[in-house]
Design a protein around this motif. Structure first.
Motif: not given
Ligand code: DLL
Length: 419
Positions: A364-370
């Motif tokens: 979750x901590x790395x969930x990104x749309x980057x």
């Protein structure tokens, strides 16, 4: 031990020769009679038994006792069609409890523990097997069965559960459920030990479970065909699983040539039951890949040990000539902080060659749309994969919690090659 094993092996061969037409025929085809088994090494003369043999003789064809003397049936569903069925006499059930009591004691569980059993109760051997073993050692048993995850966590908290019994993948799911409920597994629960089994638990998975739950983790092995859990258990020192040698004779063979391999070499585990009355099995080909270690363990026990199962020979994928086990993928994922231990391997055919895609859940901590950041994570996984397993494949990062969770055994490989 060897004298006892030989005596029990001779009794087992005599029993199946007398009582099971399938085995009498198989022994006669090899020109063998029970009295030809004079030493333990003679086990290598005996015929193998395969899962197909159990299927062909469904349901009762391999039973060595009449049904009136069989007090319990269990089975395993497998992937398709009818289950395979095994029976237990009253003596077999007593023996089974003894076998589990050993595994449980090795895991340090005893009368002071409250044990929540989250294996399925039913035909699956996990629930009932552990249940009777737990009662034998005097633990307080909470027979929850699998599923109903929020209730599992609630009862853990209310009952002060100290030991959890489940598949490792379900334990990993339960910790997520606890967190979602706002419960800190390390602070708010009393859990101190997990008895896991029923599916491979790689070292990476073990470390993740240890860390997330804050507990001692043990990995325990067995299979329905030889009676279920209780074949071997983990003493927690991370040096493999102790085999109950007075009940099971273990060999390692080369799965292609069927030749018996010396201690220390990796191959397929083959098991002969030494004391089963209802369903004795000669040289069952487990398809599980491991190695045997005869040296005494630092825990003080002297029984033969088996290394963690590396995978099943039929789970093994060959990707462009390289053998790949799901457990190796876990080793890779454990090295990459951005991803969780939830993954699925999808195999398809591209032209004539196999193509592997690994779907991996982001933490979750790395969930990104980057996009650039995601590409970096992918590249990182591929780099470790190349180093550890030596393969290239497609990595698809998926959002947290999006892969299917099961209350039993996780389905890691989706093989679409034959569809
Ligand atoms: O899974 C029996 C069991 C129940 C063992 C609970 C331990 C705890 P089956 O459903 O017949 O029986 O599946 C047996 O599961 O051949 C292995 O491939 C795999 N397996 C079981 N335990 C382990 C383990 C039960 N600790 C099949 N590590 C076996 C790796 C395991 N694989």
């Amino acid at each position: 031990m060897e004298a006892l094993q030989l005596q029990r092996l001779q009794e087992t061969v005599a029993r199946v020769y007398r009582q099971v037409p399938f085995y009498r025929k198989a022994l006669e085809e090899k020109g063998l009679r029970p009295e030809d088994i004079k030493t333990l090494a003679d086990v290598s003369k005996l015929p193998f038994t395969t899962k197909q043999d159990l299927r062909d003789n469904y349901p009762y064809g391999l039973f060595a006792l009449p049904l009136k003397d069989v007090v319990r049936l269990h089975g395993s569903s497998g992937t398709t069609g009818k289950p395979i069925v095994v029976g237990y006499s009253r003596q077999d059930l007593d023996d089974w409890s003894e076998l589990l009591a050993r595994v449980i004691t090795q895991a340090t569980v005893g009368p002071e523990d409250v044990t929540q059993i989250a294996f399925g109760y039913g035909l699956f051997t996990g629930g009932f097997g552990l249940h009777y073993g737990m009662e034998k050692v005097g633990s307080t048993v909470v027979p929850m069965s699998s599923g109903n995850s929020e209730k599992q966590i609630m009862l853990m908290q209310d009952f002060g559960t100290t030991a959890l019994v489940s598949t490792p993948s379900y334990a990993l799911h339960l910790v997520e459920v606890a967190q979602k409920m706002g419960i800190d597994p390390k602070k708010d629960l009393s859990l101190r030990v997990g008895l896991f089994g029923g599916e491979p638990c790689s070292q990476g998975m073990e470390a993740a479970l240890q860390e997330l739950w804050g507990i001692r983790v043990t990995d325990n092995y067995g299979l329905t065909e030889v009676g279920g859990p209780g074949v071997s258990g983990d003493c927690g020192l991370g040096e493999g699983q102790h085999i109950s040698e007075d009940f099971y004779l273990a060999e390692i063979i080369d799965p292609d040539t069927c030749e018996v391999l010396p201690y220390g070499e990796e191959g397929e585990l083959v098991i002969t039951t030494l004391r089963k009355e209802a369903c004795p099995v000669l040289r069952y080909r487990t398809r599980d890949i491991t190695r045997l270690m005869p040296e005494p363990c630092s825990c003080g026990r002297t029984t033969l040990r088996m290394k963690k199962i590396r995978g099943r020979s039929d789970d093994m994928l060959i990707i462009k000539g390289v053998n790949v086990f799901p457990s190796q993928i876990e080793v890779v994922l454990a090295e990459v902080a951005a991803v969780a231990m939830h993954y699925q391997m999808v195999v398809t055919k591209e032209g004539y060659s196999d193509a592997l895609e690994i779907k991996v859940e982001l933490e979750p901590a790395y969930f990104t749309d980057d996009w650039r950041q995601l590409k970096e994570i992918e590249k990182n996984i591929l780099r470790v994969l190349k180093r550890v397993v030596g393969i290239e494949c497609k990595i698809t990062l998926v959002s947290p919690q999006s892969l299917e969770r099961t209350a039993g055994k996780a389905k890691r490989v989706l093989d679409l090659r034959n569809n």
